[in-house]
Design an enzyme around this catalytic site. Structure first.
Site, mmCIF file in Angstrom:
data_model
loop_
_atom_site.group_PDB
_atom_site.id
_atom_site.type_symbol
_atom_site.label_atom_id
_atom_site.label_comp_id
_atom_site.label_asym_id
_atom_site.label_seq_id
_atom_site.Cartn_x
_atom_site.Cartn_y
_atom_site.Cartn_z
ATOM 1 N N CYS A 45 -1.611 68.983 -52.051
ATOM 2 C CA CYS A 45 -1.016 69.250 -53.359
ATOM 3 C C CYS A 45 0.400 68.686 -53.461
ATOM 4 O O CYS A 45 0.729 67.966 -54.396
ATOM 5 C CB CYS A 45 -1.014 70.756 -53.631
ATOM 6 N N TYR A 180 -12.166 64.360 -61.656
ATOM 7 C CA TYR A 180 -10.748 64.642 -61.903
ATOM 8 C C TYR A 180 -9.874 63.420 -61.595
ATOM 9 O O TYR A 180 -9.107 62.962 -62.430
ATOM 10 C CB TYR A 180 -10.271 65.758 -60.965
ATOM 11 N N HIS A 440 3.594 79.041 -86.362
ATOM 12 C CA HIS A 440 3.401 77.854 -87.189
ATOM 13 C C HIS A 440 4.675 77.025 -87.277
ATOM 14 O O HIS A 440 5.762 77.607 -87.390
ATOM 15 C CB HIS A 440 2.980 78.302 -88.597
ATOM 16 N N GLU A 445 -1.644 77.328 -82.495
ATOM 17 C CA GLU A 445 -2.063 78.275 -83.532
ATOM 18 C C GLU A 445 -3.546 78.101 -83.892
ATOM 19 O O GLU A 445 -4.186 79.025 -84.388
ATOM 20 C CB GLU A 445 -1.198 78.148 -84.787
HETATM 21 P P1 NDP Z 1 -14.794 65.250 -58.446
HETATM 22 O O1 NDP Z 1 -15.689 66.195 -57.779
HETATM 23 O O2 NDP Z 1 -13.969 65.706 -59.592
HETATM 24 O O3 NDP Z 1 -15.632 63.990 -58.955
HETATM 25 C C1 NDP Z 1 -16.334 63.213 -58.062
HETATM 26 C C2 NDP Z 1 -16.966 62.073 -58.822
HETATM 27 O O4 NDP Z 1 -17.485 61.152 -57.883
HETATM 28 C C3 NDP Z 1 -18.098 62.510 -59.719
HETATM 29 O O5 NDP Z 1 -18.096 61.706 -60.854
HETATM 30 C C4 NDP Z 1 -19.326 62.275 -58.853
HETATM 31 O O6 NDP Z 1 -20.458 61.867 -59.569
HETATM 32 C C5 NDP Z 1 -18.905 61.115 -57.976
HETATM 33 N N1 NDP Z 1 -19.415 61.231 -56.622
HETATM 34 C C6 NDP Z 1 -19.470 62.341 -55.871
HETATM 35 N N2 NDP Z 1 -19.994 62.059 -54.670
HETATM 36 C C7 NDP Z 1 -20.275 60.738 -54.669
HETATM 37 C C8 NDP Z 1 -20.859 59.861 -53.723
HETATM 38 N N3 NDP Z 1 -21.260 60.281 -52.547
HETATM 39 N N4 NDP Z 1 -20.985 58.553 -54.074
HETATM 40 C C9 NDP Z 1 -20.591 58.102 -55.288
HETATM 41 N N5 NDP Z 1 -20.059 58.917 -56.223
HETATM 42 C C10 NDP Z 1 -19.894 60.210 -55.908
HETATM 43 O O7 NDP Z 1 -13.892 64.631 -57.267
HETATM 44 P P2 NDP Z 1 -12.472 63.957 -57.222
HETATM 45 O O8 NDP Z 1 -12.504 63.088 -56.032
HETATM 46 O O9 NDP Z 1 -12.096 63.383 -58.538
HETATM 47 O O10 NDP Z 1 -11.528 65.193 -56.932
HETATM 48 C C11 NDP Z 1 -11.809 66.039 -55.816
HETATM 49 C C12 NDP Z 1 -11.480 67.464 -56.130
HETATM 50 O O11 NDP Z 1 -10.086 67.653 -56.114
HETATM 51 C C13 NDP Z 1 -11.921 67.920 -57.521
HETATM 52 O O12 NDP Z 1 -13.248 68.375 -57.524
HETATM 53 C C14 NDP Z 1 -10.957 69.013 -57.822
HETATM 54 O O13 NDP Z 1 -11.462 70.197 -57.307
HETATM 55 C C15 NDP Z 1 -9.705 68.608 -57.071
HETATM 56 N N6 NDP Z 1 -8.723 68.002 -58.003
HETATM 57 C C16 NDP Z 1 -8.197 68.782 -58.975
HETATM 58 C C17 NDP Z 1 -7.284 68.269 -59.876
HETATM 59 C C18 NDP Z 1 -6.744 69.146 -60.940
HETATM 60 O O14 NDP Z 1 -6.833 70.366 -60.821
HETATM 61 N N7 NDP Z 1 -6.191 68.596 -62.028
HETATM 62 C C19 NDP Z 1 -6.848 66.872 -59.802
HETATM 63 C C20 NDP Z 1 -7.492 66.128 -58.763
HETATM 64 C C21 NDP Z 1 -8.384 66.687 -57.895
HETATM 65 P P3 NDP Z 1 -21.343 62.832 -60.504
HETATM 66 O O15 NDP Z 1 -21.037 62.421 -61.914
HETATM 67 O O16 NDP Z 1 -22.741 62.556 -60.115
HETATM 68 O O17 NDP Z 1 -20.929 64.234 -60.243
#
Ligand code: NDP
Length: 451
Positions: A45, A180, A440, A445
């Site tokens: 983080c 994300y 407002h 709102e």
């Molecule tokens: P996410 O879980 O958000 O998204 C992962 C993406 O990658 C999805 O689109 C998924 O596809 C795809 N994916 C997952 N596994 C594979 C794979 N093996 N091969 C190819 N594509 C894959 O992960 P992020 O890496 O973006 O972030 C990790 C975590 O970190 C988040 O889940 C969140 O919990 C945390 N985070 C939070 C933030 C916040 O609070 N603002 C900011 C950044 C991270 P599919 O569409 O099929 O699911």
């Protein structure tokens, strides 16, 4: 306090958000605490996640604000953007926060080891230096790291860890994944002038968010120039002599990018911790399995945060760390963290934010639901001539109007949603919002004017 036969009452492996909170609170309760961190104090983080990312999001927003400023009467001559200046400023602040974390722990007499730690026996930890210590309880808070799929040329792919240290903003970047990190960095790089392409394996982005928000984010992102490719995988990436990358994806002609970044989920850091030695059970996603009190199958070993892969969010890790420390070392009754109704935000451009159930989940669980929507152009966008609409959606139980979820996309959505999340968590009804007078003119709102 605990058994004096050990060097420490608690040894924490990993000083990120969860590990820091647990160590500090345990020490405040009187425990003798040590903690080891092999990278930098603060963890994902603070060092390479939420904190520096948000600073980049602020930096990126100026691209639009400076453009819009002319509509508010400002003349801004000679504006330019210096990536290196922002990057270095962000990294300086990250170092400042790292030292704040370190100071806080030291003030609580937590002994910090800046090295790898491994469980090597019963209640025994061996540090990279060879030092062996004993401890009554062990807390594993070693976090997670980016996952990169295995394909020819995957070694050329960077992750969000590297994105903070780039020499320059790429002219053209391919971001793998649609979650994300993909959407947040797509917004950042796009605002800084890069051509951004998001490529995901499935047919959607941010699958856990309400479909209306996902649609709106995609629409706005495409208007800003971000390109989306779906249902594909990477066949190969080759590095060319000029430093660019030739990328072959399924069903798409080979394309050239300056940079390829993977944002395809994060995997728990469980290797090299001595989990096998200790007999700690690990799940099929590599996560440490824990009960509601964050206890593993081994009586004296606990785990909190991303390494448990319950909810990979900093505030959740912090709550888990707090509950662990209070329950084991405090005077009160042990308590567990409630993992329901957790608000979350994606700091895309614009941000999206949610609390509670999305419409599909609500229909699955409650059958009949009522949905209230406000689809509007915020005043600032109207004046700026920015054709970007915000959306607020409230989902209620059809039987009694209890709010099941609120979802929003638009400027300041996360700032607004934090307060609304209190109401949803408290089990309030739509009528409670209706009975509240609007402030407002604000964007917020709209929440109390939903019809
Ligand atoms: P996410 O879980 O958000 O998204 C992962 C993406 O990658 C999805 O689109 C998924 O596809 C795809 N994916 C997952 N596994 C594979 C794979 N093996 N091969 C190819 N594509 C894959 O992960 P992020 O890496 O973006 O972030 C990790 C975590 O970190 C988040 O889940 C969140 O919990 C945390 N985070 C939070 C933030 C916040 O609070 N603002 C900011 C950044 C991270 P599919 O569409 O099929 O699911």
């Amino acid at each position: 306090m605990a058994d004096q036969q050990y060097d420490y009452d608690l040894f924490t492996i990993g000083i990120g958000s969860g590990g820091t909170r647990a160590s500090r609170v345990a020490a405040a309760h009187g425990a003798r605490v040590a903690a080891a961190e092999e990278h930098r104090v603060g963890g994902t983080c603070v060092i390479r996640g939420c904190v520096p990312k948000k600073m980049l999001v602020y930096g990126a927003q100026f691209a639009e604000d400076l453009e819009d400023a002319t509509k508010f009467g400002w003349t801004i001559e000679g504006k330019s953007f210096d990536w290196a200046a922002l990057r270095d400023h962000v990294m300086t602040d990250v170092s400042r926060i790292e030292s704040v974390y370190t100071d806080t722990l030291e003030k609580h007499d937590v002994e910090i080891f800046h090295e790898h730690a491994e469980i090597t026996g019963d209640h025994e930890i061996t540090l990279a230096s060879g030092k062996v210590v004993t401890t009554d309880k062990i807390l594993i808070a070693s976090g997670a790291r980016p996952h990169i799929s295995d394909f020819p040329g995957c070694e050329h792919v960077i992750t969000s860890n590297d994105a903070f240290h780039l020499d320059e903003v790429p002219g053209c970047i391919l971001i793998l994944g649609g979650g994300y990190i993909a959407n947040e960095f797509a917004g950042i790089f796009n605002e800084f002038g890069a051509k951004v392409v998001i490529a995901n394996r499935s047919d959607t982005i941010l699958r856990q968010y309400d479909f209306a928000l996902r649609d709106r984010l995609m629409q706005i992102s495409m208007t800003k120039g971000i390109e989306f490719l779906f249902n594909l995988t990477i066949e190969r990436i080759e590095k060319r002599e000029d430093g660019t990358f030739a990328v072959k994806m399924t069903g798409v002609e080979e394309r050239t990018f300056d940079l390829v970044m993977a944002a395809t989920g994060r995997v728990p850091n469980t290797e090299g911790l001595g989990l096998e030695t200790a007999g700690v059970e690990v799940g099929d996603r590599g996560q440490i399995k824990v009960d509601e009190f964050s206890k593993t199958n081994v009586d004296y070993i606990y785990a909190v945060g991303d390494v448990t892969d319950r909810v990979q969010l900093t505030p959740v890790a912090i709550r888990e760390g707090q509950a662990f420390a209070d329950s084991l070392f405090g005077d009160g009754e042990p308590y567990a963290v409630d993992h329901t109704c957790i608000p979350s935000a994606v700091f895309s451009h614009p941000p999206i934010c949610s609390v509670g159930l999305n419409e599909r989940e609500a229909k699955d669980q409650y059958g009949q639901v009522k949905t209230y929507t406000s689809d509007f152009r915020p005043m600032k966008n109207v004046v700026a001539g920015r054709n970007e609409r915000s959306l607020i959606k409230m989902i209620c139980d059809g039987a009694n109007d209890k709010i099941l979820g609120i979802h929003m996309i638009g400027p300041d959505a996360p700032e607004i949603m934090q307060a609304a999340a209190v109401a949803v968590k408290a089990g309030m009804n739509k009528a409670d919002f209706d009975a509240t007078t609007a402030i407002h003119p604000t964007v917020a709102e709209e929440l109390v004017l939903l019809r």
